[in-house]
Design a protein around this motif. Sequence first.
Motif, PDB file in Angstrom:
ATOM      1  N   ARG A   1      32.252  40.837  39.675  1.00 65.10           N
ATOM      2  CA  ARG A   1      31.797  40.066  38.343  1.00 65.10           C
ATOM      3  C   ARG A   1      32.877  38.989  37.626  1.00 65.10           C
ATOM      4  O   ARG A   1      32.541  38.330  36.997  1.00 65.10           O
ATOM      5  N   SER A   2      34.105  39.176  37.970  1.00 56.62           N
ATOM      6  CA  SER A   2      35.132  38.565  37.442  1.00 56.62           C
ATOM      7  C   SER A   2      35.354  37.411  38.566  1.00 56.62           C
ATOM      8  O   SER A   2      36.124  36.448  38.011  1.00 56.62           O
ATOM      9  N   GLY A   3      34.481  37.183  39.539  1.00 57.78           N
ATOM     10  CA  GLY A   3      34.532  36.123  40.337  1.00 57.78           C
ATOM     11  C   GLY A   3      35.553  36.046  41.532  1.00 57.78           C
ATOM     12  O   GLY A   3      35.731  35.120  42.145  1.00 57.78           O
ATOM     13  N   ARG A   4      36.136  37.169  41.527  1.00 56.77           N
ATOM     14  CA  ARG A   4      37.432  37.377  42.441  1.00 56.77           C
ATOM     15  C   ARG A   4      36.890  37.876  44.040  1.00 56.77           C
ATOM     16  O   ARG A   4      37.656  37.747  45.019  1.00 56.77           O
ATOM     17  N   LEU A   5      35.974  38.670  43.994  1.00 55.01           N
ATOM     18  CA  LEU A   5      35.556  39.390  45.228  1.00 55.01           C
ATOM     19  C   LEU A   5      34.287  39.029  45.671  1.00 55.01           C
ATOM     20  O   LEU A   5      33.190  39.058  44.707  1.00 55.01           O
ATOM     21  N   ALA A   6      33.996  38.947  46.881  1.00 55.47           N
ATOM     22  CA  ALA A   6      32.822  38.667  47.683  1.00 55.47           C
ATOM     23  C   ALA A   6      31.809  39.942  47.800  1.00 55.47           C
ATOM     24  O   ALA A   6      32.481  41.148  47.759  1.00 55.47           O
ATOM     25  N   GLN A   7      30.624  39.594  47.587  1.00 51.95           N
ATOM     26  CA  GLN A   7      29.703  40.976  47.846  1.00 51.95           C
ATOM     27  C   GLN A   7      29.878  41.655  49.024  1.00 51.95           C
ATOM     28  O   GLN A   7      29.821  42.855  49.143  1.00 51.95           O
ATOM     29  N   ASP A   8      30.282  41.270  50.190  1.00 53.18           N
ATOM     30  CA  ASP A   8      30.376  41.820  51.343  1.00 53.18           C
ATOM     31  C   ASP A   8      31.516  42.892  51.238  1.00 53.18           C
ATOM     32  O   ASP A   8      31.517  43.852  52.182  1.00 53.18           O
TER      33      ASP A   8
ATOM     34  N   ARG B   1      48.010  47.880  27.696  1.00 54.74           N
ATOM     35  CA  ARG B   1      48.934  47.342  26.804  1.00 54.74           C
ATOM     36  C   ARG B   1      48.332  47.002  25.509  1.00 54.74           C
ATOM     37  O   ARG B   1      47.607  46.156  25.466  1.00 54.74           O
ATOM     38  N   GLY B   2      48.811  47.848  24.525  1.00 52.53           N
ATOM     39  CA  GLY B   2      47.862  47.768  23.206  1.00 52.53           C
ATOM     40  C   GLY B   2      46.428  47.836  23.371  1.00 52.53           C
ATOM     41  O   GLY B   2      46.212  48.971  23.888  1.00 52.53           O
ATOM     42  N   THR B   3      45.668  46.936  23.102  1.00 53.89           N
ATOM     43  CA  THR B   3      44.221  46.985  23.039  1.00 53.89           C
ATOM     44  C   THR B   3      43.865  46.352  24.347  1.00 53.89           C
ATOM     45  O   THR B   3      42.472  46.347  24.715  1.00 53.89           O
ATOM     46  N   LEU B   4      44.730  45.768  25.177  1.00 51.09           N
ATOM     47  CA  LEU B   4      44.345  45.059  26.301  1.00 51.09           C
ATOM     48  C   LEU B   4      44.233  46.098  27.533  1.00 51.09           C
ATOM     49  O   LEU B   4      45.170  46.617  27.926  1.00 51.09           O
ATOM     50  N   LEU B   5      43.134  46.030  28.057  1.00 52.12           N
ATOM     51  CA  LEU B   5      42.638  46.701  29.241  1.00 52.12           C
ATOM     52  C   LEU B   5      43.406  45.900  30.632  1.00 52.12           C
ATOM     53  O   LEU B   5      43.078  44.592  30.673  1.00 52.12           O
ATOM     54  N   ARG B   6      43.786  46.753  31.428  1.00 50.82           N
ATOM     55  CA  ARG B   6      44.348  45.845  32.570  1.00 50.82           C
ATOM     56  C   ARG B   6      43.658  46.888  33.840  1.00 50.82           C
ATOM     57  O   ARG B   6      43.788  48.087  33.794  1.00 50.82           O
TER      58      ARG B   6
ATOM     59  N   PRO C   1      45.306  42.669  46.590  1.00 51.50           N
ATOM     60  CA  PRO C   1      45.190  43.195  45.288  1.00 51.50           C
ATOM     61  C   PRO C   1      45.526  42.469  44.369  1.00 51.50           C
ATOM     62  O   PRO C   1      46.667  41.661  44.351  1.00 51.50           O
ATOM     63  N   VAL C   2      44.942  42.222  42.908  1.00 52.26           N
ATOM     64  CA  VAL C   2      45.524  41.505  41.926  1.00 52.26           C
ATOM     65  C   VAL C   2      45.441  41.877  40.719  1.00 52.26           C
ATOM     66  O   VAL C   2      44.471  43.084  40.497  1.00 52.26           O
ATOM     67  N   ARG C   3      45.908  41.866  39.618  1.00 51.12           N
ATOM     68  CA  ARG C   3      45.739  42.251  38.094  1.00 51.12           C
ATOM     69  C   ARG C   3      44.850  41.591  37.468  1.00 51.12           C
ATOM     70  O   ARG C   3      44.677  40.286  37.497  1.00 51.12           O
ATOM     71  N   LEU C   4      43.800  42.227  36.802  1.00 48.90           N
ATOM     72  CA  LEU C   4      42.935  41.522  35.781  1.00 48.90           C
ATOM     73  C   LEU C   4      43.093  42.281  34.412  1.00 48.90           C
ATOM     74  O   LEU C   4      42.859  43.381  34.390  1.00 48.90           O
ATOM     75  N   GLU C   5      43.287  41.453  33.641  1.00 50.06           N
ATOM     76  CA  GLU C   5      43.765  41.864  32.392  1.00 50.06           C
ATOM     77  C   GLU C   5      42.546  41.345  31.575  1.00 50.06           C
ATOM     78  O   GLU C   5      42.174  40.212  31.361  1.00 50.06           O
TER      79      GLU C   5
ATOM     80  N   PRO D   1      39.342  42.092  30.770  1.00 45.84           N
ATOM     81  CA  PRO D   1      38.046  41.742  31.425  1.00 45.84           C
ATOM     82  C   PRO D   1      36.929  41.540  30.153  1.00 45.84           C
ATOM     83  O   PRO D   1      37.059  42.377  29.426  1.00 45.84           O
ATOM     84  N   ASP D   2      36.123  40.880  30.554  1.00 43.23           N
ATOM     85  CA  ASP D   2      34.907  40.695  29.435  1.00 43.23           C
ATOM     86  C   ASP D   2      34.210  41.711  29.571  1.00 43.23           C
ATOM     87  O   ASP D   2      33.974  42.712  30.332  1.00 43.23           O
ATOM     88  N   ASP D   3      33.740  42.302  28.255  1.00 47.22           N
ATOM     89  CA  ASP D   3      33.052  43.414  27.973  1.00 47.22           C
ATOM     90  C   ASP D   3      31.710  43.563  28.908  1.00 47.22           C
ATOM     91  O   ASP D   3      31.294  44.609  29.597  1.00 47.22           O
ATOM     92  N   ALA D   4      31.147  42.577  28.995  1.00 49.72           N
ATOM     93  CA  ALA D   4      29.959  42.215  29.839  1.00 49.72           C
ATOM     94  C   ALA D   4      30.447  42.522  31.384  1.00 49.72           C
ATOM     95  O   ALA D   4      29.712  43.405  32.116  1.00 49.72           O
ATOM     96  N   TRP D   5      31.465  42.223  31.740  1.00 49.48           N
ATOM     97  CA  TRP D   5      31.887  42.676  33.114  1.00 49.48           C
ATOM     98  C   TRP D   5      32.137  44.191  33.175  1.00 49.48           C
ATOM     99  O   TRP D   5      31.579  44.780  34.074  1.00 49.48           O
ATOM    100  N   LEU D   6      32.580  44.746  32.260  1.00 47.47           N
ATOM    101  CA  LEU D   6      32.910  45.981  32.213  1.00 47.47           C
ATOM    102  C   LEU D   6      31.632  46.892  32.281  1.00 47.47           C
ATOM    103  O   LEU D   6      31.425  48.010  33.020  1.00 47.47           O
TER     104      LEU D   6
END
Length: 361
Positions: A280-287, A324-329, A339-343, A345-350
């Motif tokens: 959903r974040s555009g980073r990973l392919a469906q396969d 970190r604080g209110t920031l979900l990672r 692997p990468v860090r996603l900081e 993320p949009d609530d809709a993605w979650l």
Amino acid sequence: MSGSAPSVIPVGAAYDVVVGHGVSDRVTDLLAPPVRQVLVVRPDALVGLAAPVVSRLRAAGLTVHEASVPDTEGAKTAEVAAGLWATLGRQAFTRSDAVVAVGGGTVTDLAGFVAATWLRGVSVVHVPTTLLAMVDAAVGGKTGINTAEGKNLVGSFHEPAGVLCDLDVLATLPHTDLVAGLAEVVKAGFIADPRILELVEADPSGAARWDGPPVRELVERAIRVKAEVVAQDLTESWLREVLNYGHTFGHAVEQVEGYRRRHGEAVAIGMTYAAELGLRSGRLAQDVVDRHRSVLGSLGLPTTYPGGRFDELLTAMRRDKKSRGTLLRFVVLEDVGRPVRLEGPDDAWLRGAYEAIAERP
């Protein structure tokens, strides 16, 4: 099988992980003088597995004290830790004495924490007795206990003097526990070593047997992944966070279920969630998302979760150590081995990732 030579996997220059059959006999090699006393921490259910370790230590002239703890997350409490500190105090343990943990991940986490905090640090040797502990909890120097607010929120980094992964003890594991441990092996495949995924895909039934043809290679590859990461980043400044792939959601599952679900099962669900989040974040392919379900499902690991609990899980995730604080990672993938860090993320993605793994009525 028992005649094959052990493998020695270095964790930087700090210590070694020995993998093989019958290697728990090497425990005295890791406790050189001036050690005079050892506290062996193990669950009641593992008295038999701990007995050879205790005998070997006593034969070497060491004074051995045994402490029984729960064989569940119930071991990882301040009350249990305080009981072990009291034992160390009564027996006048000094900085030259040591702790030996014989058990699964909860025992190695607890015993490591007690060793880290007694006199600000005494030696600890881990003899893990589950697949999960061998490939994850016993390696890397992370120690900790739980609180009512979350898992592993109290802890420290304290590297062991060594780790002895005796593959013979896997024969004593219930099949469901062995399979649960494979989740951490598969995680190592997705974040760093695609050969792990290929071995599972080629022989999933063999991977899920303690004496299956690919098991030793799977264990060693998973340990090497972790050893290489923690040797570069002991205190989780960033690189080590990749080892938490699937754990943010997985720990939330454990917490909302009162730690009744096996850790590996929760991590399997968490990896599937993380894959959907990466999509959903555009980073990973469906396969690659589909490959998560295929590999985990072939081993009998869960890839779905009951619907209607998102708000509870989100609250638990906000207490995750990576936040970190209110920031979900989160740790997500761009591809296998990337692997990468996603900081933040949009609530809709979650929510969308949750809906994608939610079981339908």
